[in-house]
Design an enzyme around this catalytic site. Structure first.
Site, PDB file in Angstrom:
ATOM      1  N   HIS A 208       0.869  -1.177   0.000  1.00  0.00           N
ATOM      2  CA  HIS A 208       0.000   0.000   0.000  1.00  0.00           C
ATOM      3  C   HIS A 208       0.904   1.225   0.000  1.00  0.00           C
ATOM      4  CE1 HIS A 208      -3.717   2.142   1.886  1.00  0.00           C
ATOM      5  NE2 HIS A 208      -2.893   3.037   1.368  1.00  0.00           N
ATOM      6  N   GLU A 275      -4.227   6.891  -3.018  1.00  0.00           N
ATOM      7  CA  GLU A 275      -3.747   5.606  -2.522  1.00  0.00           C
ATOM      8  C   GLU A 275      -3.684   4.594  -3.670  1.00  0.00           C
ATOM      9  OE1 GLU A 275      -5.718   4.237   0.952  1.00  0.00           O
ATOM     10  OE2 GLU A 275      -5.418   6.115   2.041  1.00  0.00           O
ATOM     11  N   ARG A 297      -8.783  14.580   2.401  1.00  0.00           N
ATOM     12  CA  ARG A 297      -8.544  15.238   3.694  1.00  0.00           C
ATOM     13  C   ARG A 297      -7.075  15.083   4.048  1.00  0.00           C
ATOM     14  NH1 ARG A 297      -7.940  10.622   6.614  1.00  0.00           N
ATOM     15  NH2 ARG A 297      -9.289   8.868   6.131  1.00  0.00           N
TER      16      ARG A 297
END
Length: 662
Positions: A208, A275, A297
């Protein structure tokens, strides 16, 4: 620039925003629930406004109350922090309709990235690589099963709304698809009010990696390099770092370009994160990453980006929201060194990482590392909110040095009063694969037993805990003096639910032996100085930090925290003193059970209250037959040492005729 802003959040992020505002000369308004009446963020702000009861649905998610508080206090803008209302487009519109500035992206950008299926379709159209899968509107179970067959197992079913691992199921075979789909839909509906799902090819060795992006109202969009967030459990991040290990110039160029393209595709303004899911089965390559989602955010892990860039991202947020251009152009944003962030939670790794709300009897953080926290010693972790205690961030010139500094900082952090994941985080920092940068999102799951294993307490920890519990100090005059023989004290402690019974034998000035009947551990040069204790065992010099609160003792020795509870038979039996009429808490803890009611008759030895403290349950029992007169506590209450729990009237026996004489 703004002169006053309201922060629509709590805990460490509210404190983080306040720090930057202070430096910039901006006044701050905090909001707080009933549970946060004494919270650190309330105390730090220039003003504070109550917004409702403890449950988030009745306080921190009440957008109208937050806007009213901003208008009443003269705030010009609202910073949402992360979580709560930070990605709620309706709240953004309400803020702007009230004439206030929302310090974040537009409602349109949030909506564009709010649903995973629509976001991926938009990213694919913009040329950003997406994971092969089905992202359409059709939700018939048979149709979705056929799409999974086309994609090829294993597949990942994901709720299209929300995040944080909720509504996500890994399916490795067709026979398991139907039940996994039902579970994902059910969780998606309960968590986000939306049962719709999407299906994606599951990357078997996933990493990730995400890219921090920033846009302004003047058409500029930049990236601030990448972060690796692969160390996860149950899809929740545990330790993050920047930059990503193994990153090549070619891969970085492709990924950061894709991130900027994604932000431009939704006209993004302010801080955001793109992401990506990355194939970690081999070296990183430019064609081995795919868009996963965008967080519209500021992120929990933003301090690692601040570490490698030397920038204050909250300051950037404020300047962009005030209409200023981005402070730096892309070629002016430097990447310097390496940074790690570890999240310290009140949770018990030995019990499946169950949250451990309760009192923080003692909190001490080390120097030499960045600490982001919303708590202080004496505060409590509430069951109503995320159980985060703090974030520790380290930074150094190299990854090896930064990881060493993180491990040292974790080992010097002392939190007592509730279970934490500190030992787990230290074990993770010592893991050989992680140290080598060879990790994926499944690493913790594969090694969880080893990472969460806790052995019996060390003899030295028992010594220091016993000295604190018995208030022993070798420096006192005539310590341990006897006309003949050696002085000895018996101590009974409980650690992690197990009895630790030892004899402390005083062998001479500063020399103590810890004995358990067959094993003897000898310690010399034993000394006490405030909360610090020292001793020498063979060639090993020992130094421990010891904290005591009531009948609880916590020892930090060589980076390991061992919590003990002192067994006091009188306190456990009645805890009520000579009159046996006032049952009080022998130590700070959490009320787990109150099996009696006012007016009930109880027999000697019957349990009146069960109190949990230092990971141990204490049964407070009636010292005699009698009547419960009043109950002053309820299940879930956190009580401090000496708190009145139950009023109890012991049975009084009238002498009978044969014995009644003077």
């Amino acid at each position: 620039m703004f002169t006053k802003i309201l922060i629509a959040n709590r805990g460490e992020i509210a404190c983080r925003v306040i720090d930057t505002c202070r430096r910039m000369g901006i006044a701050t308004v905090a909001v707080y629930s009933d549970a946060d009446a004494d919270a650190r963020h309330r105390a730090m702000a220039d003003e504070a406004v109550p917004i409702g009861p403890a449950p988030v649905a009745e306080s921190y998610l009440k957008g109208e109350r937050i806007i009213e508080a901003a208008l009443a206090t003269g705030a010009e803008a609202i910073h949402p922090g992360y979580g709560f209302l930070s990605e709620n487009p309706a709240f953004v519109e309400a803020v702007e309709a009230a004439g206030l500035v929302f310090i974040g992206p537009s409602a349109a950008s949030i909506r564009a990235m709010g649903l995973k299926d629509a976001a991926k379709a938009r990213m694919s159209a913009a040329g950003v690589p997406v994971v092969p899968g089905y992202h359409g509107a059709e939700q018939d179970a048979d149709f979705l099963a056929s799409e999974a067959e086309k994609i090829g197992y294993p597949v990942l079913i994901k709720a299209r709304a929300g995040g944080g691992g909720k509504g996500m199921r890994l399916v490795e075979a067709p026979d398991d698809f139907a039940s996994a789909l039902e579970g994902a839909q059910r969780e998606g509906k309960s968590s986000f009010g939306d049962p719709a799902v999407l299906i994606e090819k599951y990357v078997t060795t996933p990493r990730h990696i995400e890219v921090q992006v920033f846009g302004d109202r003047h058409g500029q969009v930049v990236h601030l390099w990448e972060r690796d967030c692969s160390l996860q459990r149950r899809h929740q991040k545990v330790i993050e770092e920047a930059p990503a290990p193994g990153m090549t110039p070619e891969m970085r160029a492709a990924m950061t370009e894709a991130a900027v393209t994604a932000a431009r595709a939704v006209d993004y303004v302010n801080a955001g994160t793109i992401e990506f899911i990355v194939d970690g089965s081999g070296p990183l390559r430019p064609d081995g990453f795919w868009f996963m989602e965008m967080n519209t955010r500021l992120q929990v892990e933003h301090p690692v980006t601040e570490g490698i860039t030397g920038l204050d991202l909250v300051e950037w947020q404020l300047r962009v929201a005030a209409g200023e251009p981005l402070p730096l152009a892309q070629d002016e944003i430097r990447l310097n060194g390496h940074a790690f962030e570890a999240r310290i939670y009140a949770e018990d790794p030995t019990r499946g990482f169950l949250p451990a709300p309760g009192p923080l009897l003692h909190v001490a953080f080390p120097h030499g590392a960045r600490i982001d926290t919303g708590v202080r010693g004496g505060d409590r972790i509430s069951a109503y909110y995320d159980p985060m205690i703090a974030k520790i961030t380290s930074h150094a010139a190299t990854r090896t040095e930064a990881l060493f500094r993180l491990r040292e900082a974790l080992g010097a952090t002392h939190v007592a009063g509730t279970a934490t994941n500190l030992g787990f985080l230290q074990a993770l920092c010592r893991d050989a694969d992680f140290a080598a940068g060879q990790m994926d999102t499944g690493l913790i799951g594969r090694k969880q037993d080893a990472l969460t294993h806790v052995g019996p307490p060390e003899d030295a920890a028992v010594l220091f805990a016993a000295m604190a519990a018995l208030d022993l100090d070798p420096a006192r005059p005539h310590f341990g003096f006897r006309l003949w023989g050696s002085a000895s004290r018996r101590v009974e402690l409980v650690s992690d639910g197990a009895l630790v019974a030892r004899d402390l034998r005083l062998l001479g000035p500063g020399t103590i032996a810890v004995e358990d009947g067959w094993h003897v551990a000898r310690f010399e040069a034993v000394s006490v100085s405030g909360g610090e204790m020292r001793a020498r065992q063979g060639g090993r010099n020992l130094r421990a930090h010891v904290a005591r609160a009531g009948g609880a003792v916590s020892v930090l020795l060589d980076g390991r925290i061992t919590d003990f509870a002192l067994i006091d038979p009188l306190a456990v039996e009645s805890s009520g003193g000579p009159e046996e009429s006032r049952i009080t808490a022998p130590m700070t803890g959490l009320v787990r059970s109150v099996p009696v009611k006012a007016g009930e008759a109880v027999a000697k030895g019957e349990i009146l209250v069960v109190l949990e403290a230092m990971k141990m349950e204490h049964s407070l029992r009636a010292a005699s037959d009698g009547i419960v007169e009043a109950v002053h506590c309820a299940v879930g209450d956190t009580v401090s040492d000496g708190t009145l729990l139950v009023e109890f009237a012991p049975e009084t026996r009238e002498p009978d005729g044969e014995d009644a004489h003077v």
